[in-house]
Design an enzyme around this catalytic site. Structure first.
Site, short mmCIF file in Angstrom:
data_model
loop_
_atom_site.label_atom_id
_atom_site.label_comp_id
_atom_site.label_asym_id
_atom_site.label_seq_id
_atom_site.Cartn_x
_atom_site.Cartn_y
_atom_site.Cartn_z
N TRP A 173 0.74 -1.13 -0.04
CA TRP A 173 -0.05 0.01 -0.01
C TRP A 173 0.80 1.19 0.12
CZ3 TRP A 173 -4.36 -1.25 -1.68
CH2 TRP A 173 -5.04 -2.37 -1.36
N ASP A 195 -1.09 6.48 6.81
CA ASP A 195 -2.22 5.44 6.26
C ASP A 195 -2.30 4.40 7.54
OD1 ASP A 195 -3.79 3.62 5.41
OD2 ASP A 195 -2.67 3.00 3.53
N LYS A 238 -11.14 -2.27 7.84
CA LYS A 238 -10.60 -3.07 8.61
C LYS A 238 -10.82 -3.14 9.96
CE LYS A 238 -7.80 -3.78 4.76
NZ LYS A 238 -7.27 -2.52 4.20
#
Ligand SMILES: *Cc1c(COP(=O)(O)O)cnc(C)c1O
Length: 386
Positions: free
Chosen positions: A126, A198, A222
Protein backbone atom coordinates in the site's frame (compact mmCIF):
# COMPACT_ATOMS: atom_id res chain seq x y z
CA UNK A 1 -29.21 5.96 22.24
CA UNK A 2 -27.36 2.70 21.82
CA UNK A 3 -24.87 1.50 24.40
CA UNK A 4 -22.98 -1.76 24.51
CA UNK A 5 -22.12 -3.66 27.66
CA UNK A 6 -18.57 -3.89 28.93
CA UNK A 7 -16.84 -7.21 28.22
CA UNK A 8 -17.37 -8.56 31.73
CA UNK A 9 -21.14 -8.43 31.35
CA UNK A 10 -21.19 -9.41 27.70
CA UNK A 11 -22.74 -12.75 26.88
CA UNK A 12 -21.57 -12.73 23.29
CA UNK A 13 -19.10 -15.52 22.69
CA UNK A 14 -19.08 -16.46 19.03
CA UNK A 15 -17.39 -19.75 18.28
CA UNK A 16 -16.76 -21.90 15.26
CA UNK A 17 -19.64 -24.14 16.28
CA UNK A 18 -21.95 -21.55 17.79
CA UNK A 19 -25.65 -21.73 17.17
CA UNK A 20 -25.44 -18.26 15.58
CA UNK A 21 -24.22 -19.95 12.39
CA UNK A 22 -21.21 -17.64 12.25
CA UNK A 23 -17.63 -18.90 11.96
CA UNK A 24 -14.23 -17.45 12.82
CA UNK A 25 -13.50 -14.91 10.10
CA UNK A 26 -9.82 -14.01 9.63
CA UNK A 27 -10.49 -11.88 6.53
CA UNK A 28 -7.97 -9.11 5.91
CA UNK A 29 -10.67 -6.73 4.74
CA UNK A 30 -13.52 -6.16 4.82
CA UNK A 31 -13.07 -7.72 8.21
CA UNK A 32 -15.14 -9.08 11.04
CA UNK A 33 -17.55 -6.76 12.89
CA UNK A 34 -18.73 -7.06 16.52
CA UNK A 35 -21.80 -9.27 16.81
CA UNK A 36 -23.56 -6.75 19.07
CA UNK A 37 -23.12 -4.14 16.34
CA UNK A 38 -24.58 -6.38 13.66
CA UNK A 39 -27.59 -7.19 15.81
CA UNK A 40 -28.26 -3.51 16.55
CA UNK A 41 -27.92 -2.72 12.85
CA UNK A 42 -30.42 -5.44 11.97
CA UNK A 43 -33.01 -3.56 14.02
CA UNK A 44 -32.08 -0.09 12.82
CA UNK A 45 -32.13 -1.06 9.14
CA UNK A 46 -35.84 -1.69 9.68
CA UNK A 47 -36.70 1.16 12.05
CA UNK A 48 -34.24 3.47 13.78
CA UNK A 49 -35.02 5.42 16.96
CA UNK A 50 -38.70 4.47 16.68
CA UNK A 51 -38.97 6.74 13.63
CA UNK A 52 -40.73 4.12 11.53
CA UNK A 53 -37.97 4.53 8.94
CA UNK A 54 -34.77 2.51 8.48
CA UNK A 55 -31.34 4.13 8.85
CA UNK A 56 -30.65 3.87 5.10
CA UNK A 57 -33.90 5.62 4.21
CA UNK A 58 -33.49 8.81 6.23
CA UNK A 59 -32.47 12.16 4.82
CA UNK A 60 -28.84 12.84 5.57
CA UNK A 61 -29.95 16.27 6.80
CA UNK A 62 -32.76 15.04 9.08
CA UNK A 63 -32.89 14.82 12.88
CA UNK A 64 -32.18 11.09 13.10
CA UNK A 65 -28.99 11.34 11.05
CA UNK A 66 -28.03 14.51 12.95
CA UNK A 67 -28.10 12.32 16.06
CA UNK A 68 -26.05 9.56 14.36
CA UNK A 69 -23.50 12.12 13.11
CA UNK A 70 -23.15 13.93 16.44
CA UNK A 71 -22.71 10.75 18.45
CA UNK A 72 -20.19 9.28 16.01
CA UNK A 73 -18.09 12.43 16.16
CA UNK A 74 -18.38 12.76 19.92
CA UNK A 75 -17.39 9.12 20.50
CA UNK A 76 -14.59 9.35 17.94
CA UNK A 77 -13.12 12.41 19.64
CA UNK A 78 -13.49 10.89 23.08
CA UNK A 79 -11.98 7.50 22.20
CA UNK A 80 -9.17 8.94 20.11
CA UNK A 81 -8.47 11.94 22.33
CA UNK A 82 -8.64 14.12 19.24
CA UNK A 83 -7.46 17.68 20.01
CA UNK A 84 -9.77 20.61 19.24
CA UNK A 85 -7.56 21.89 16.41
CA UNK A 86 -8.24 18.79 14.31
CA UNK A 87 -11.24 17.97 12.13
CA UNK A 88 -12.56 14.46 11.67
CA UNK A 89 -14.20 14.00 8.30
CA UNK A 90 -15.95 11.12 6.57
CA UNK A 91 -15.00 10.62 2.93
CA UNK A 92 -15.54 8.10 0.16
CA UNK A 93 -13.10 6.52 -2.29
CA UNK A 94 -11.34 4.28 0.22
CA UNK A 95 -7.83 4.68 1.54
CA UNK A 96 -6.75 4.46 -2.09
CA UNK A 97 -8.32 7.85 -2.78
CA UNK A 98 -6.17 9.33 -0.03
CA UNK A 99 -3.11 8.15 -1.94
CA UNK A 100 -3.81 11.02 -4.36
CA UNK A 101 -5.98 13.33 -2.27
CA UNK A 102 -3.20 13.88 0.27
CA UNK A 103 -0.55 15.02 -2.24
CA UNK A 104 -3.16 16.88 -4.29
CA UNK A 105 -4.07 18.99 -1.25
CA UNK A 106 -0.70 19.23 0.46
CA UNK A 107 2.03 18.88 -2.13
CA UNK A 108 0.88 20.22 -5.49
CA UNK A 109 3.68 22.20 -7.05
CA UNK A 110 3.49 25.96 -6.86
CA UNK A 111 0.31 25.93 -4.78
CA UNK A 112 -0.29 27.05 -1.24
CA UNK A 113 1.01 24.57 1.30
CA UNK A 114 2.85 22.44 -1.20
CA UNK A 115 6.60 22.24 -0.98
CA UNK A 116 6.56 20.37 -4.26
CA UNK A 117 8.08 17.31 -2.62
CA UNK A 118 7.25 14.79 0.07
CA UNK A 119 9.01 11.93 1.87
CA UNK A 120 7.59 8.40 1.90
CA UNK A 121 8.55 5.36 3.95
CA UNK A 122 8.25 2.39 1.61
CA UNK A 123 7.26 -0.54 3.80
CA UNK A 124 4.75 -2.51 1.75
CA UNK A 125 2.27 -2.86 -1.06
CA UNK A 126 0.00 0.00 0.00
CA UNK A 127 2.92 2.34 0.69
CA UNK A 128 4.14 1.61 -2.83
CA UNK A 129 0.80 2.57 -4.33
CA UNK A 130 0.79 5.75 -2.23
CA UNK A 131 4.23 6.65 -3.63
CA UNK A 132 3.05 6.05 -7.19
CA UNK A 133 0.07 8.35 -6.82
CA UNK A 134 2.08 11.07 -5.06
CA UNK A 135 4.53 11.12 -7.97
CA UNK A 136 1.77 12.64 -10.10
CA UNK A 137 1.87 15.80 -7.98
CA UNK A 138 5.50 16.40 -7.16
CA UNK A 139 8.84 14.88 -6.28
CA UNK A 140 8.74 11.87 -3.99
CA UNK A 141 11.76 11.08 -1.87
CA UNK A 142 11.75 7.48 -0.63
CA UNK A 143 13.26 7.86 2.84
CA UNK A 144 13.62 4.12 3.43
CA UNK A 145 12.50 0.82 1.97
CA UNK A 146 12.25 -2.80 3.08
CA UNK A 147 11.58 -4.10 -0.41
CA UNK A 148 14.99 -5.84 -0.44
CA UNK A 149 13.53 -8.52 1.85
CA UNK A 150 9.99 -8.59 0.49
CA UNK A 151 8.82 -6.03 3.07
CA UNK A 152 9.38 -8.43 5.97
CA UNK A 153 10.64 -5.74 8.36
CA UNK A 154 10.32 -2.08 9.39
CA UNK A 155 13.54 -0.15 8.63
CA UNK A 156 15.31 1.45 11.59
CA UNK A 157 15.40 5.19 12.16
CA UNK A 158 19.14 5.07 11.35
CA UNK A 159 18.36 3.56 7.94
CA UNK A 160 15.78 6.25 7.19
CA UNK A 161 17.14 9.33 5.40
CA UNK A 162 14.81 12.30 5.05
CA UNK A 163 15.10 15.13 2.56
CA UNK A 164 15.70 18.64 4.02
CA UNK A 165 12.22 20.19 3.74
CA UNK A 166 9.46 17.95 2.41
CA UNK A 167 5.82 19.15 2.48
CA UNK A 168 5.10 16.14 4.71
CA UNK A 169 6.36 12.69 5.70
CA UNK A 170 4.05 9.78 4.85
CA UNK A 171 4.13 6.29 6.35
CA UNK A 172 1.91 3.22 6.67
CA UNK A 173 1.58 2.28 10.34
CA UNK A 174 0.56 -1.33 9.68
CA UNK A 175 1.43 -3.25 6.53
CA UNK A 176 -1.65 -5.38 6.04
CA UNK A 177 -0.24 -7.72 3.43
CA UNK A 178 3.20 -8.42 4.92
CA UNK A 179 2.22 -8.38 8.60
CA UNK A 180 4.59 -5.70 9.86
CA UNK A 181 3.80 -2.73 12.07
CA UNK A 182 5.61 0.36 13.33
CA UNK A 183 6.01 0.25 17.12
CA UNK A 184 5.87 4.04 17.26
CA UNK A 185 5.97 7.05 14.94
CA UNK A 186 9.11 7.17 12.74
CA UNK A 187 11.87 8.97 14.68
CA UNK A 188 14.37 11.70 13.72
CA UNK A 189 12.09 13.32 11.20
CA UNK A 190 12.80 16.83 9.93
CA UNK A 191 11.43 19.40 12.38
CA UNK A 192 8.02 21.00 11.86
CA UNK A 193 7.13 18.75 8.94
CA UNK A 194 3.62 17.27 9.20
CA UNK A 195 3.42 13.52 9.63
CA UNK A 196 0.82 11.80 7.43
CA UNK A 197 -0.22 8.22 8.14
CA UNK A 198 -2.20 5.53 6.37
CA UNK A 199 -3.63 3.87 9.48
CA UNK A 200 -6.20 1.77 7.62
CA UNK A 201 -5.36 -1.58 9.16
CA UNK A 202 -4.55 -0.62 12.76
CA UNK A 203 -6.66 2.47 13.40
CA UNK A 204 -7.81 2.39 17.04
CA UNK A 205 -6.17 -0.99 17.65
CA UNK A 206 -4.16 0.74 20.39
CA UNK A 207 -3.86 4.24 21.84
CA UNK A 208 -2.61 6.84 19.38
CA UNK A 209 -1.31 10.34 20.08
CA UNK A 210 -3.14 12.32 17.39
CA UNK A 211 -1.17 15.49 18.21
CA UNK A 212 1.93 13.92 16.62
CA UNK A 213 0.19 13.88 13.25
CA UNK A 214 -0.78 16.35 10.59
CA UNK A 215 -3.19 13.95 8.92
CA UNK A 216 -4.34 10.37 9.52
CA UNK A 217 -6.52 8.40 7.14
CA UNK A 218 -8.12 4.99 7.45
CA UNK A 219 -10.46 3.04 5.23
CA UNK A 220 -13.14 1.78 7.63
CA UNK A 221 -13.37 -1.82 6.50
CA UNK A 222 -10.44 -3.20 8.51
CA UNK A 223 -10.95 -1.97 12.04
CA UNK A 224 -13.74 0.61 12.10
CA UNK A 225 -16.78 -0.62 10.21
CA UNK A 226 -17.92 -1.63 6.74
CA UNK A 227 -16.42 -0.57 3.41
CA UNK A 228 -17.64 2.68 1.91
CA UNK A 229 -16.27 5.33 4.23
CA UNK A 230 -12.78 6.60 4.98
CA UNK A 231 -12.01 8.47 8.17
CA UNK A 232 -9.66 11.43 7.78
CA UNK A 233 -8.37 13.28 10.85
CA UNK A 234 -6.58 16.44 9.79
CA UNK A 235 -5.09 19.46 11.56
CA UNK A 236 -6.80 22.79 10.90
CA UNK A 237 -3.72 24.56 9.54
CA UNK A 238 -3.25 21.89 6.87
CA UNK A 239 -6.87 22.23 5.79
CA UNK A 240 -6.35 25.99 5.47
CA UNK A 241 -3.08 25.72 3.58
CA UNK A 242 -4.46 23.13 1.17
CA UNK A 243 -4.61 23.66 -2.57
CA UNK A 244 -7.70 25.60 -3.66
CA UNK A 245 -7.29 25.07 -7.38
CA UNK A 246 -9.08 21.78 -7.71
CA UNK A 247 -12.59 20.29 -7.55
CA UNK A 248 -14.40 21.20 -4.33
CA UNK A 249 -15.11 17.59 -3.45
CA UNK A 250 -11.39 16.81 -3.38
CA UNK A 251 -10.53 19.67 -1.02
CA UNK A 252 -10.53 18.74 2.65
CA UNK A 253 -11.86 22.20 3.52
CA UNK A 254 -15.14 21.49 1.74
CA UNK A 255 -15.91 18.52 3.96
CA UNK A 256 -14.52 20.13 7.09
CA UNK A 257 -16.70 23.22 6.54
CA UNK A 258 -19.86 21.22 5.81
CA UNK A 259 -19.43 18.57 8.50
CA UNK A 260 -18.96 15.79 5.94
CA UNK A 261 -22.40 16.53 4.52
CA UNK A 262 -21.51 18.72 1.56
CA UNK A 263 -23.13 16.17 -0.70
CA UNK A 264 -24.86 12.91 0.25
CA UNK A 265 -22.38 11.01 2.42
CA UNK A 266 -22.24 7.21 2.93
CA UNK A 267 -24.77 7.46 5.75
CA UNK A 268 -25.06 3.76 6.51
CA UNK A 269 -21.30 3.23 6.67
CA UNK A 270 -20.85 6.18 9.05
CA UNK A 271 -23.76 4.89 11.16
CA UNK A 272 -21.98 1.51 11.38
CA UNK A 273 -18.67 3.12 12.38
CA UNK A 274 -20.63 4.98 15.06
CA UNK A 275 -21.86 1.66 16.48
CA UNK A 276 -18.34 0.20 16.36
CA UNK A 277 -17.05 3.24 18.27
CA UNK A 278 -19.70 2.65 20.95
CA UNK A 279 -18.60 -0.97 21.09
CA UNK A 280 -14.94 0.09 21.56
CA UNK A 281 -16.07 2.45 24.33
CA UNK A 282 -18.02 -0.37 25.99
CA UNK A 283 -14.92 -2.58 25.88
CA UNK A 284 -12.92 0.06 27.75
CA UNK A 285 -11.46 2.19 24.96
CA UNK A 286 -8.14 1.98 23.16
CA UNK A 287 -6.08 0.75 26.12
CA UNK A 288 -8.47 -2.19 26.41
CA UNK A 289 -8.25 -2.76 22.64
CA UNK A 290 -4.45 -2.88 22.87
CA UNK A 291 -4.62 -5.40 25.68
CA UNK A 292 -7.15 -7.55 23.85
CA UNK A 293 -5.19 -7.40 20.58
CA UNK A 294 -1.86 -8.19 22.25
CA UNK A 295 -3.31 -11.29 23.88
CA UNK A 296 -4.92 -12.48 20.65
CA UNK A 297 -1.71 -12.09 18.66
CA UNK A 298 0.31 -13.77 21.41
CA UNK A 299 -1.75 -16.97 21.11
CA UNK A 300 -0.67 -17.31 17.49
CA UNK A 301 2.89 -15.91 17.70
CA UNK A 302 3.58 -18.31 20.59
CA UNK A 303 2.81 -21.20 18.26
CA UNK A 304 5.14 -19.78 15.59
CA UNK A 305 7.93 -19.29 18.14
CA UNK A 306 7.70 -22.79 19.54
CA UNK A 307 7.29 -24.58 16.22
CA UNK A 308 9.80 -26.12 13.84
CA UNK A 309 7.02 -26.55 11.29
CA UNK A 310 5.44 -23.09 11.07
CA UNK A 311 7.51 -20.02 10.34
CA UNK A 312 6.48 -16.40 10.76
CA UNK A 313 7.38 -14.32 7.71
CA UNK A 314 7.82 -10.96 9.48
CA UNK A 315 10.91 -10.23 11.55
CA UNK A 316 9.90 -10.59 15.24
CA UNK A 317 10.72 -6.96 16.10
CA UNK A 318 8.43 -5.76 13.30
CA UNK A 319 5.48 -8.08 13.84
CA UNK A 320 1.93 -6.79 13.41
CA UNK A 321 -0.75 -7.20 16.06
CA UNK A 322 -3.38 -7.20 13.35
CA UNK A 323 -2.12 -9.38 10.48
CA UNK A 324 -0.11 -12.46 11.38
CA UNK A 325 1.69 -13.98 8.39
CA UNK A 326 3.20 -17.46 8.43
CA UNK A 327 4.08 -20.50 6.34
CA UNK A 328 4.42 -24.26 6.63
CA UNK A 329 7.50 -25.98 5.12
CA UNK A 330 5.91 -26.31 1.65
CA UNK A 331 3.33 -24.60 -0.55
CA UNK A 332 1.41 -27.88 -0.78
CA UNK A 333 1.10 -27.95 3.03
CA UNK A 334 0.10 -24.26 3.02
CA UNK A 335 -2.77 -25.17 0.70
CA UNK A 336 -3.73 -28.12 2.86
CA UNK A 337 -3.64 -25.94 5.98
CA UNK A 338 -5.98 -23.38 4.45
CA UNK A 339 -8.33 -26.10 3.25
CA UNK A 340 -8.38 -28.05 6.52
CA UNK A 341 -8.77 -24.83 8.51
CA UNK A 342 -11.76 -23.84 6.43
CA UNK A 343 -13.30 -27.25 7.11
CA UNK A 344 -12.81 -26.65 10.83
CA UNK A 345 -14.57 -23.26 10.78
CA UNK A 346 -11.64 -20.85 10.26
CA UNK A 347 -12.11 -18.73 7.16
CA UNK A 348 -9.95 -16.19 5.32
CA UNK A 349 -6.51 -17.56 6.18
CA UNK A 350 -4.97 -17.61 2.72
CA UNK A 351 -2.19 -15.03 2.42
CA UNK A 352 -2.22 -12.21 -0.13
CA UNK A 353 -0.94 -13.33 -3.53
CA UNK A 354 2.15 -11.11 -3.27
CA UNK A 355 3.17 -12.62 0.09
CA UNK A 356 1.98 -16.23 -0.19
CA UNK A 357 1.50 -18.57 2.79
CA UNK A 358 -1.13 -17.75 5.38
CA UNK A 359 -2.36 -14.61 7.05
CA UNK A 360 -4.54 -14.48 10.14
CA UNK A 361 -6.11 -11.04 10.48
CA UNK A 362 -7.26 -10.46 14.03
CA UNK A 363 -8.71 -6.96 13.96
CA UNK A 364 -10.33 -5.33 17.00
CA UNK A 365 -13.65 -7.15 16.61
CA UNK A 366 -12.08 -10.56 16.16
CA UNK A 367 -12.92 -12.62 19.27
CA UNK A 368 -10.07 -13.75 21.58
CA UNK A 369 -11.44 -17.29 21.68
CA UNK A 370 -11.01 -17.48 17.90
CA UNK A 371 -7.28 -16.73 18.18
CA UNK A 372 -6.96 -19.35 20.89
CA UNK A 373 -8.85 -21.89 18.79
CA UNK A 374 -6.63 -21.22 15.77
CA UNK A 375 -3.50 -21.70 17.90
CA UNK A 376 -4.82 -25.09 19.00
CA UNK A 377 -5.72 -25.99 15.42
CA UNK A 378 -2.16 -25.09 14.34
CA UNK A 379 -0.62 -27.32 17.02
CA UNK A 380 -2.87 -30.20 15.97
CA UNK A 381 -2.05 -29.63 12.31
CA UNK A 382 1.68 -29.69 13.06
CA UNK A 383 1.30 -32.94 14.97
CA UNK A 384 -0.50 -34.71 12.13
CA UNK A 385 1.41 -33.17 9.22
CA UNK A 386 4.85 -32.32 10.62
C1 LIG B 1 -6.77 -2.08 2.71
C2 LIG B 1 -5.75 -1.02 2.74
C3 LIG B 1 -5.73 0.02 1.78
C4 LIG B 1 -6.71 0.09 0.64
O1 LIG B 1 -7.95 0.47 1.09
P1 LIG B 1 -9.17 0.77 0.10
O2 LIG B 1 -10.19 1.29 1.04
O3 LIG B 1 -9.52 -0.52 -0.55
O4 LIG B 1 -8.74 1.77 -0.89
C5 LIG B 1 -4.76 1.00 1.91
N1 LIG B 1 -3.87 0.97 2.90
C6 LIG B 1 -3.84 -0.02 3.82
C7 LIG B 1 -2.79 -0.02 4.89
C8 LIG B 1 -4.77 -1.05 3.76
O5 LIG B 1 -4.76 -2.03 4.67
Amino acid sequence: MTTFASPSSSNVAPSASSSSGRIFNFSAGPGVLPEEVLRQAQQDVWNIDGSGIGVMEHSHRGKVIDRVWDEAERDLREIGGIPANYKAIWLTGGASQQFFQVPMNLMSQGLAGGGGSADYLLTGHWAKLAVKEAQRFGAVHVACTSEDKNFSYIPTAAATKYSPSPAYVHYTSNNTIFGTEFRSEPANRPANVPLVCDMSSNMFAKPVDISKYGLIYAGAQKNLGPAGVTLVIVRDDLIEKGNTNMPALLQYRTHAKDGSRHNTPPVFAVYMVGLVLKWIKGQGGLAAMAQRNTLKAKHIYDVLDSSTFFKGTAEPASRSLMNICFRTPTEALDDKFVKDAKGAGFDGLKGHRSAGGMRASVYNAFPPEGAKALAQFMRDFERTNG
